[in-house]
Motif scaffolding. Structure first.
Motif, PDB file in Angstrom:
ATOM      1  N   GLY A 150       0.803  -1.210   0.000  1.00 21.51           N
ATOM      2  CA  GLY A 150       0.000   0.000   0.000  1.00 21.51           C
ATOM      3  C   GLY A 150       0.841   1.268   0.000  1.00 21.51           C
ATOM      4  N   THR A 151       0.268   2.326   0.569  1.00 22.45           N
ATOM      5  CA  THR A 151       0.929   3.629   0.589  1.00 22.45           C
ATOM      6  C   THR A 151       2.273   3.583   1.307  1.00 22.45           C
ATOM      7  OG1 THR A 151      -1.171   4.838   0.502  1.00 22.45           O
ATOM      8  CG2 THR A 151       0.736   6.016   1.402  1.00 22.45           C
ATOM      9  N   TRP A 152       2.321   2.948   2.474  1.00 21.06           N
ATOM     10  CA  TRP A 152       3.572   2.879   3.225  1.00 21.06           C
ATOM     11  C   TRP A 152       4.613   2.059   2.470  1.00 21.06           C
ATOM     12  CZ3 TRP A 152       6.900   5.193   5.628  1.00 21.06           C
ATOM     13  CH2 TRP A 152       7.862   4.594   6.445  1.00 21.06           C
ATOM     14  N   GLY A 153       4.172   1.005   1.793  1.00 26.31           N
ATOM     15  CA  GLY A 153       5.099   0.200   1.009  1.00 26.31           C
ATOM     16  C   GLY A 153       5.724   0.999  -0.122  1.00 26.31           C
ATOM     17  N   GLU A 154       4.910   1.789  -0.820  1.00 19.78           N
ATOM     18  CA  GLU A 154       5.424   2.630  -1.895  1.00 19.78           C
ATOM     19  C   GLU A 154       6.375   3.686  -1.345  1.00 19.78           C
ATOM     20  OE1 GLU A 154       6.230   4.400  -5.469  1.00 19.78           O
ATOM     21  OE2 GLU A 154       5.297   2.456  -5.064  1.00 19.78           O
ATOM     22  N   ALA A 155       6.018   4.274  -0.185  1.00 23.03           N
ATOM     23  CA  ALA A 155       6.890   5.273   0.440  1.00 23.03           C
ATOM     24  C   ALA A 155       8.226   4.647   0.826  1.00 23.03           C
ATOM     25  CB  ALA A 155       6.202   5.878   1.657  1.00 23.03           C
ATOM     26  N   CYS A 156       8.197   3.430   1.341  1.00 20.25           N
ATOM     27  CA  CYS A 156       9.434   2.741   1.724  1.00 20.25           C
ATOM     28  C   CYS A 156      10.337   2.513   0.515  1.00 20.25           C
ATOM     29  CB  CYS A 156       9.112   1.402   2.383  1.00 20.25           C
ATOM     30  SG  CYS A 156       8.607   1.528   4.113  1.00 20.25           S
ATOM     31  N   ILE A 207       7.467  13.573   2.978  1.00 18.13           N
ATOM     32  CA  ILE A 207       7.550  13.824   1.539  1.00 18.13           C
ATOM     33  C   ILE A 207       7.381  12.530   0.760  1.00 18.13           C
ATOM     34  CG2 ILE A 207       9.133  14.481  -0.312  1.00 18.13           C
ATOM     35  CD1 ILE A 207      10.210  16.642   1.586  1.00 18.13           C
ATOM     36  N   ALA A 208       8.030  11.460   1.209  1.00 18.69           N
ATOM     37  CA  ALA A 208       7.908  10.172   0.526  1.00 18.69           C
ATOM     38  C   ALA A 208       6.470   9.660   0.573  1.00 18.69           C
ATOM     39  CB  ALA A 208       8.854   9.151   1.157  1.00 18.69           C
ATOM     40  N   VAL A 209       5.809   9.834   1.707  1.00 22.16           N
ATOM     41  CA  VAL A 209       4.420   9.384   1.846  1.00 22.16           C
ATOM     42  C   VAL A 209       3.494  10.194   0.940  1.00 22.16           C
ATOM     43  CG1 VAL A 209       2.455   9.263   3.428  1.00 22.16           C
ATOM     44  CG2 VAL A 209       4.707   8.479   4.172  1.00 22.16           C
ATOM     45  N   ARG A 210       3.671  11.498   0.910  1.00 23.81           N
ATOM     46  CA  ARG A 210       2.813  12.346   0.083  1.00 23.81           C
ATOM     47  C   ARG A 210       3.012  12.082  -1.402  1.00 23.81           C
ATOM     48  NH1 ARG A 210       3.278  18.147   3.335  1.00 23.81           N
ATOM     49  NH2 ARG A 210       1.803  17.613   5.001  1.00 23.81           N
ATOM     50  N   ARG A 211       4.235  11.773  -1.784  1.00 25.37           N
ATOM     51  CA  ARG A 211       4.492  11.445  -3.190  1.00 25.37           C
ATOM     52  C   ARG A 211       3.865  10.101  -3.560  1.00 25.37           C
ATOM     53  NH1 ARG A 211      10.788  13.370  -4.300  1.00 25.37           N
ATOM     54  NH2 ARG A 211      10.437  15.578  -3.820  1.00 25.37           N
ATOM     55  N   SER A 212       3.694   9.254  -2.567  1.00 28.71           N
ATOM     56  CA  SER A 212       3.075   7.950  -2.805  1.00 28.71           C
ATOM     57  C   SER A 212       1.558   8.027  -2.795  1.00 28.71           C
ATOM     58  CB  SER A 212       3.545   6.947  -1.740  1.00 28.71           C
ATOM     59  OG  SER A 212       4.952   6.843  -1.733  1.00 28.71           O
ATOM     60  N   ASP A 213       1.006   8.948  -1.986  1.00 34.14           N
ATOM     61  CA  ASP A 213      -0.447   9.108  -1.879  1.00 34.14           C
ATOM     62  C   ASP A 213      -0.745  10.555  -1.497  1.00 34.14           C
ATOM     63  OD1 ASP A 213      -3.145   9.069  -1.361  1.00 34.14           O
ATOM     64  OD2 ASP A 213      -3.116   7.228  -0.177  1.00 34.14           O
TER      65      ASP A 213
END
Length: 224
Positions: A150-156, A207-213
């Motif tokens: 999900g979102t956290w996975g994409e951010a990671c 920033i990584a989280v927002r770019r993912s979702d």
């Protein structure tokens, strides 16, 4: 990676390094990226106060410099804030324009893949010795089950692309606690771990989280 500072004997060369990195990043992208980066570079060279990290200029002046209308200024400045390149230091009020700052570390992180296009001497000078071809990167061993989704996975994945070691040491231990009302909750294994992420790494994480979702506006770090 070198820290950009506007003081000292090497300040001028570091500014050129930053602008060179932005140029290479723009040229490696499509016309939309090129235009956005060029517009920010115009503001930096014409109106940015390097010593105070302040960009104080109204939308009307920006529109004149960019040769665009006010709607385009609002759109592109919003894009730069979403990227984390531009930050609001003091919100404008009573006829005064907002005071903006630049996240120079974020800019250097986002442009590092294109440093090699400038030359190996540039990569070495700005501290990019750790930038290697993807095929040579050996990730920290991790079981498939532990990889978040999900979102956290994409951010990671984004955070790992920036710094695999940092991701393995700090971000990889955070557990997805779900998204409620636009806020992502992450569970840290200890109070020390949570405090460290909040104090030193939260901006990069957000920033990584927002770019993912883009629907996620906040991130909360809790402990088990």
């Amino acid at each position: 990676m070198q820290t950009i500072r506007a003081v000292g004997r090497e300040a001028a060369s570091k500014k050129y390094d930053l602008l060179s990195a932005m140029m290479a990043h723009a040229l490696a992208g499509d016309q939309h990226r090129q235009r956005l980066v060029l517009r920010l570079m115009a503001l930096m060279t014409a109106r940015y106060n390097w010593q105070r990290d302040e960009l104080t200029v109204g939308q009307r002046e920006i529109a004149r410099l960019w040769c665009v209308d006010a709607r385009t200024v609002k759109r592109d400045m919003a894009r730069l804030r979403d990227l984390g390149w531009v930050e609001v230091k003091r919100q404008g009020a009573r006829g005064r324009v907002s005071v903006l700052g630049l996240n120079l570390e974020r800019i250097m992180l986002d442009t590092r893949k294109e440093w090699v296009n400038i030359g190996e001497d540039f990569v070495s000078r700005v501290g990019g010795a750790t930038v290697e071809p993807i095929s040579q990167v050996i990730p920290f061993p991790r079981s498939v089950a532990s990889v978040p989704k999900g979102t956290w996975g994409e951010a990671c994945r984004r955070l790992a692309d920036e710094d695999q070691g940092l991701c393995d040491s700090w971000f990889g231990a955070l557990v997805d606690g779900g998204i409620v009302d636009g806020c992502l909750t992450l569970i840290a294994p200890s109070r020390f771990h949570a405090n460290y992420v909040r104090t030193h790494l939260l901006d990069r994480l957000i920033i990584a989280v927002r770019r993912s979702d883009a629907s996620v506006g906040h991130v909360r770090i809790e402990i088990t």
